[in-house]
Design a protein around this motif. Structure first.
Motif, mmCIF file in Angstrom:
data_model
loop_
_atom_site.group_PDB
_atom_site.id
_atom_site.type_symbol
_atom_site.label_atom_id
_atom_site.label_comp_id
_atom_site.label_asym_id
_atom_site.label_seq_id
_atom_site.Cartn_x
_atom_site.Cartn_y
_atom_site.Cartn_z
ATOM 1 N N HIS A 22 0.914 -1.201 0.051
ATOM 2 C CA HIS A 22 -0.024 -0.094 -0.127
ATOM 3 C C HIS A 22 0.747 1.223 0.063
ATOM 4 O O HIS A 22 1.679 1.460 0.869
ATOM 5 N N VAL A 23 0.766 2.173 -0.947
ATOM 6 C CA VAL A 23 1.326 3.317 -1.119
ATOM 7 C C VAL A 23 0.447 4.475 -0.820
ATOM 8 O O VAL A 23 -0.489 4.490 -1.387
ATOM 9 N N GLY A 24 0.905 5.236 0.093
ATOM 10 C CA GLY A 24 0.127 6.645 0.300
ATOM 11 C C GLY A 24 0.439 7.740 -0.539
ATOM 12 O O GLY A 24 1.150 7.450 -1.617
ATOM 13 N N GLY A 25 -0.108 8.824 -0.332
ATOM 14 C CA GLY A 25 -0.167 9.833 -1.122
ATOM 15 C C GLY A 25 0.910 10.688 -1.014
ATOM 16 O O GLY A 25 1.861 10.378 -0.353
ATOM 17 N N GLY A 26 1.061 11.773 -1.836
ATOM 18 C CA GLY A 26 2.345 12.818 -1.817
ATOM 19 C C GLY A 26 2.766 13.237 -3.066
ATOM 20 O O GLY A 26 2.094 13.154 -4.136
ATOM 21 N N ASN A 27 4.150 13.516 -3.371
ATOM 22 C CA ASN A 27 4.336 14.058 -4.830
ATOM 23 C C ASN A 27 4.822 12.861 -5.602
ATOM 24 O O ASN A 27 5.960 12.292 -5.408
ATOM 25 N N THR A 28 4.026 12.529 -6.315
ATOM 26 C CA THR A 28 4.268 11.416 -7.278
ATOM 27 C C THR A 28 5.772 11.355 -8.162
ATOM 28 O O THR A 28 6.303 10.420 -8.034
ATOM 29 N N ALA A 29 6.188 12.427 -8.613
ATOM 30 C CA ALA A 29 7.255 12.407 -9.691
ATOM 31 C C ALA A 29 8.462 12.447 -8.414
ATOM 32 O O ALA A 29 9.295 11.800 -8.727
ATOM 33 N N ASN A 30 8.490 12.940 -7.278
ATOM 34 C CA ASN A 30 9.656 12.714 -6.176
ATOM 35 C C ASN A 30 9.718 11.357 -5.891
ATOM 36 O O ASN A 30 10.669 10.809 -5.815
ATOM 37 N N MET A 31 8.653 10.842 -5.579
ATOM 38 C CA MET A 31 8.196 9.240 -5.308
ATOM 39 C C MET A 31 9.071 8.303 -6.353
ATOM 40 O O MET A 31 9.908 7.594 -5.777
#
Length: 130
Positions: A22-31
């Motif tokens: 399970h992956v949470g939210g945040g900055n997709t590009a940085n992730m």
């Protein structure tokens, strides 16, 4: 899974023990950048492509939802929405997690007809029936 202050040398053996990712939210590009540098991108790809993992579940919300698709829409680069034409590609097409917001709705409508957002019918992966 903390990647900025890692306490594990071997992420692969640890991550592959899980039945649900399970992956949470945040900055997709940085992730994505962090995942690639830390080897997580390859670990997830190998897990998905391994026939022994047919019951493995990949899930998430917002950035954690986009990552499993071919791409999607993002505010990773600032307040102006942009197309993010990359993802792990486990699910064909694009994912726009905040599509219910009027601004996202208009953005997606502008970009989908021009094929800037990945579409499910253009997916070429062999293993997308999961």
């Amino acid at each position: 899974m903390p990647l900025f202050s890692r306490e594990r040398d071997d992420l692969r053996s640890w991550i592959t023990e899980f039945d649900v990712i399970h992956v949470g939210g945040g900055n997709t590009a940085n992730m994505y950048d962090v995942w690639r540098r830390q080897g997580v991108w390859d670990i997830f790809t190998d897990m998905f492509n391994d026939p022994a993992n047919e019951n493995l579940v990949f899930t998430g919300g917002s950035a954690g939802g986009i990552c499993w698709f071919d791409g999607g829409t993002t505010d990773s680069y600032g307040p102006i929405l942009q197309v993010l034409p990359e993802g792990l590609g486990f699910v064909p097409g694009s994912f726009s997690p905040h599509y219910d917001a009027e601004e996202w709705f208009r953005f997606c409508d502008r970009h989908q007809p021009h094929k800037r957002l990945p579409r499910a019918d253009s997916h070429r992966r062999k293993r997308c029936s999961r």
